[in-house]
Design an enzyme around this catalytic site. Structure first.
Site, short mmCIF file in Angstrom:
data_model
loop_
_atom_site.label_atom_id
_atom_site.label_comp_id
_atom_site.label_asym_id
_atom_site.label_seq_id
_atom_site.Cartn_x
_atom_site.Cartn_y
_atom_site.Cartn_z
N ASP A 1 -0.77 9.21 3.63
CA ASP A 1 -0.02 10.03 2.67
C ASP A 1 0.31 11.34 3.36
O ASP A 1 -0.44 11.82 4.20
CB ASP A 1 -0.82 10.29 1.39
CG ASP A 1 0.10 10.69 0.23
OD1 ASP A 1 0.36 9.85 -0.65
OD2 ASP A 1 0.58 11.85 0.24
N ASN B 1 3.70 11.51 7.80
CA ASN B 1 4.93 11.03 7.19
C ASN B 1 5.09 9.54 7.49
O ASN B 1 5.11 9.13 8.65
CB ASN B 1 6.10 11.84 7.77
CG ASN B 1 7.41 11.48 7.11
OD1 ASN B 1 7.67 10.32 6.78
ND2 ASN B 1 8.24 12.47 6.91
N CYS C 1 9.87 2.91 -7.84
CA CYS C 1 9.68 3.40 -9.20
C CYS C 1 10.91 4.18 -9.67
O CYS C 1 10.83 5.01 -10.57
CB CYS C 1 8.40 4.24 -9.31
SG CYS C 1 8.32 5.58 -8.16
N1 SAH Z 1 0.24 4.19 -4.08
C1 SAH Z 1 -0.26 5.27 -4.89
C2 SAH Z 1 0.83 6.08 -5.57
C3 SAH Z 1 1.85 6.64 -4.61
S1 SAH Z 1 2.77 7.98 -5.22
C4 SAH Z 1 -1.22 4.68 -5.91
O1 SAH Z 1 -1.34 3.46 -6.04
O2 SAH Z 1 -1.86 5.46 -6.60
C5 SAH Z 1 3.70 8.43 -3.86
C6 SAH Z 1 2.92 9.21 -2.78
O3 SAH Z 1 3.78 9.31 -1.63
C7 SAH Z 1 2.56 10.64 -3.14
O4 SAH Z 1 1.16 10.80 -3.04
C8 SAH Z 1 3.27 11.51 -2.08
O5 SAH Z 1 2.43 12.58 -1.60
C9 SAH Z 1 3.50 10.53 -0.97
N2 SAH Z 1 4.66 10.77 -0.08
C10 SAH Z 1 5.90 11.16 -0.41
N3 SAH Z 1 6.72 11.16 0.67
C11 SAH Z 1 5.96 10.75 1.71
C12 SAH Z 1 6.23 10.50 3.09
N4 SAH Z 1 7.44 10.68 3.61
N5 SAH Z 1 5.21 10.06 3.87
C13 SAH Z 1 3.96 9.87 3.35
N6 SAH Z 1 3.67 10.06 2.06
C14 SAH Z 1 4.64 10.49 1.24
#
Ligand code: SAH
Length: 374
Positions: free
Chosen positions: A229, A256, A317
């Site tokens: 994340d 990222n 989503c």
């Molecule tokens: N899979 C998780 C929910 C994900 S929500 C679950 O089951 O609970 C989306 C997440 O993506 C967020 O925590 C956000 O911080 C992260 N995020 C957003 N852009 C990102 C990127 N480019 N690289 C890594 N993480 C990212």
């Protein structure tokens, strides 16, 4: 629109308005015949949100009854979790009201003027029906601005600790209901995590992991898990939750996902199970073309890292990306990656987040479980 069953009426469709924001109003046709009852907003383009196709003499009694039905439905599901959604807005015929349960604490969001105005009453109903230790209003989502509502987080009743313990299946979480994303956890993915567990194996990559939802649920099924994340805070929570659950095979990387997937491909890394659960790339209709490119990119990269026999759990989503659109995007990604995939399951948000068939906007989460076969 009303006759089609869609619960929203736009301001541009109204001839004449005699109401104050937050009122429950009688909706009439041009001849004055009653058509429906609805919540009225004096700010949003969605001026009316349907309550019933008939006059509602006592709105509070109706809200009370609908909250009761929503709770009974969740009870009937006998969910193996102490964290789940109790009320899901339009999906429970309570437009603008969200109520999530985390153990002994309820977290409420008011997303319309009508719900905002009735929050004290709603808190009373929830105290009477659920007897929680506390109720927190997480009224900080940005969509509230469309209703002319400000952002605030405050206790409505009882006491709400800084973090709350909650369980989803075998996984225990420490949830930050005050500051976590959404109301603390992504409860809408609970059943998809459960479903994914049936296929997960080998080396797992959980991309966009947040609190580690997929990685922790699947940890017992796989040899090892890498959770990624971009948020430092999320990384710290995954580590804490992994520790809490004794999941010693979960590694966390704050990075990222776009960069990491490219890097793994270059380095020749492989993962047997990959989860892609990004944030909504398309927050509006205009953003769809760019979002499409983003979804395609991560799916293409993931499929390249997946050996034959591997499992891809891929999600969107964005309600602006339909199930059919998403299928087309993933298909293009597979073709470009030179991968042949079969569809094991096409899934959506959990049953505690009901989709109202008449309102396609309520079907926002799509989750495909795919198997690479060639
Ligand atoms: N899979 C998780 C929910 C994900 S929500 C679950 O089951 O609970 C989306 C997440 O993506 C967020 O925590 C956000 O911080 C992260 N995020 C957003 N852009 C990102 C990127 N480019 N690289 C890594 N993480 C990212």
């Amino acid at each position: 629109r009303l006759h089609s069953g869609h619960p929203w009426i736009y301001r541009t469709d109204l001839a004449d308005i005699d109401a104050t924001g937050g009122d429950v109003v009688a909706v009439r046709d041009p001849r004055g015949r009653p058509l429906a009852s609805a919540f009225y907003s004096d700010q949003s383009q969605i001026a009316l949100r349907l309550l019933a196709h008939a006059p509602v003499p006592d709105a509070e009694a109706l809200i009370d009854e609908r909250i009761g039905r929503a709770i009974e439905f969740r009870d009937s599901l006998a969910l193996d979790a102490t964290a789940f959604r109790l009320v899901h807005g339009e999906g429970d015929l309570l437009p603008g009201l969200v109520v999530d349960r985390y153990g002994d604490v309820l977290v409420v969001q008011a997303l319309t003027q009508a719900i905002e105005r009735r929050l004290p009453f709603i808190a009373e109903v929830l105290m009477r029906r659920c007897a929680p230790g506390g109720i927190l209003a997480r009224n900080d989502p940005r969509v509230r601005a469309l209703e002319g509502l400000g952002q605030e987080v405050k206790v409505l009743a009882g006491e709400v600790p800084q973090t709350v313990s909650a369980r989803e299946g075998p996984v225990e979480y420490e949830v930050d209901v005050w500051r976590g994303q959404k109301t603390g956890l992504f409860l809408d993915q609970r059943e998809n995590r459960e479903a994914a567990a049936a296929y997960a194996h080998g080396r797992l990559l959980d991309a966009f992991s947040y609190n580690g939802g997929f990685a922790l649920r699947l940890a017992g099924r796989v040899a090892n898990a890498l959770a990624i994340d971009v948020s430092e805070e999320a990384g710290a929570r995954i580590r804490a939750n992994a520790g809490r659950n004794g999941a010693t095979n979960v590694e966390v990387r704050v990075a990222n996902v776009f960069d990491e997937l490219r890097e793994y491909d270059r380095a020749g890394e492989r993962f047997d199970t990959i989860v892609l659960d990004p944030p909504a790339f398309a927050k509006s209709r205009h953003a769809v073309p760019r979002a499409r490119a983003g979804y395609k990119e991560i799916n293409l990269r993931a499929l390249k890292l997946l050996p034959v026999g591997g499992i891809l759990v891929t999600c969107t989503c964005s309600y602006h990306v339909s199930e059919a659109d998403f299928g087309a995007i993933v298909y293009e990604a597979a073709t470009d990656a030179g991968a042949m995939v079969t569809v094991l399951e096409k899934r959506m948000q959990g049953r505690d987040h009901p989709v109202l068939l008449a309102a396609p906007e309520t079907y926002y989460l799509k989750c495909f479980i795919l198997r690479r076969v060639g």
